[in-house]
Enzyme design. Structure first.
Site: not given
Length: 326
Positions: A22, A80
């Protein structure tokens, strides 16, 4: 679907592997292609695509009218993780897609072994929207300054066609070395101001045995450069100069700034324009300076020329595809 249809029609009998590259992925390097190709030729994969590792926390999308709490999709909110402690997730980056001929002719519906090729984040730049353009441009032209004040490319790829053997640098004074302003003295003499950095850039080229020709007597005398033929310059005059010096177009670099310069800009091996030049929006310049005219643009382009020369002289390895060893 259109791409697959065209390939299926035009695929030659001697083609075994097809790669869809691409154009919106400007930081793709030849070594990425070679290594991904080896996954098909040596590891027996039928389909290989490029990915990049991202460290982003994803959440479920909810309708605000439902008053429903969103749910985390890939982390424990109570624990987290830090980015450096989390392996992240893989996302397609759209750089390339490899496939065997057989898999492609079957519409990619019956794939055997599928694999991904992971690219580093610094090479994974995809241009999809307007804001992606400046990011990609900075990544491709990403440069560092070393101890010798020379420049080298970090993530961009210049390729085989980039000219690094410049022997003559032609530069317009008005609109490149100056910002177009003219100052009139009390005695009625006209003067222009140039940036000392630009003069230093010209002298840097001369020290590297790159001849410099400027248009403008006083500026040329100050910089110790040669002269052009007056204020006007066209392709015929440049051809005459090149014939005298026994040079080809690909050995010439030119910096211009207006529509009249397009003829020469389109023919020389290396061209550059200040960021505020009129012609910057009219041609696909090989190098568009980040600095405006009269404020270091010439110095910036000179450093770019020397960077290319350094890459050539030191034979820096830009990993080209060796078709003989496919």
């Amino acid at each position: 679907y259109i791409f697959l249809y065209i390939i299926n029609i035009k695929l030659q009998r001697n083609v075994d592997i097809v790669c869809h590259i691409q154009a919106t992925s400007p930081c793709l390097h030849p070594h990425h292609i070679r290594e991904a190709l080896q996954m098909i030729t040596e590891q027996g994969c039928d389909y290989v695509f490029s990915v990049v590792r991202r460290h982003q926390f994803r959440w479920e999308e909810v309708d605000k009218k439902d008053c429903k709490n969103p749910t985390s999709l890939n982390i424990d909110v109570a624990h987290r993780p830090r980015r450096q402690d989390w392996h992240g997730e893989l996302y397609e980056n759209g750089s390339f897609y490899f496939s065997t001929r057989k898999a492609l002719e079957n519409g990619l519906k019956q794939l055997g072994k599928i694999a991904y090729y992971e690219m580093l984040p610094e090479y994974s730049v995809d241009i999809d929207v307007d804001i992606d353009w400046p990011v990609a441009e900075q990544r491709v032209l990403s440069i560092n300054e070393d101890r010798n004040a020379t420049l080298f490319c970090r993530f961009g790829y210049f390729g085989r066609e980039e000219n690094a053997a410049v022997r003559l640098f032609l530069c317009k004074v008005s609109g490149c070395l100056t910002n177009g302003q003219i100052f009139t003295s009390v005695s009625g003499e006209d003067h222009v101001a140039i940036n000392a950095r630009d003069v230093a850039g010209i002298q840097m080229l001369q020290r590297e045995n790159i001849e410099v020709q400027l248009c403008g007597l006083k500026v040329a005398q100050l910089a110790g450069c040669g002269l052009w033929f007056g204020e006007q310059l066209n392709g015929l005059e440049v051809e005459r100069l090149m014939k005298e010096k026994k040079l080809r177009w690909d050995k010439v670099a030119f910096m211009g700034e207006n529509s009249e310069d397009r003829e020469i800009l389109s023919q020389v091996g290396l061209n550059g324009v200040p960021c505020d030049s009129v012609v910057a929006d009219l041609i696909a310049a090989k190098y568009t300076c980040q600095r405006p005219a009269g404020n270091g643009a010439v110095r910036e382009f000179a450093e770019y020329i020397l960077m290319l020369k350094k890459k050539s002289l030191l034979q820096v390895l830009q990993e080209h595809i060796d078709r003989a060893n496919f």
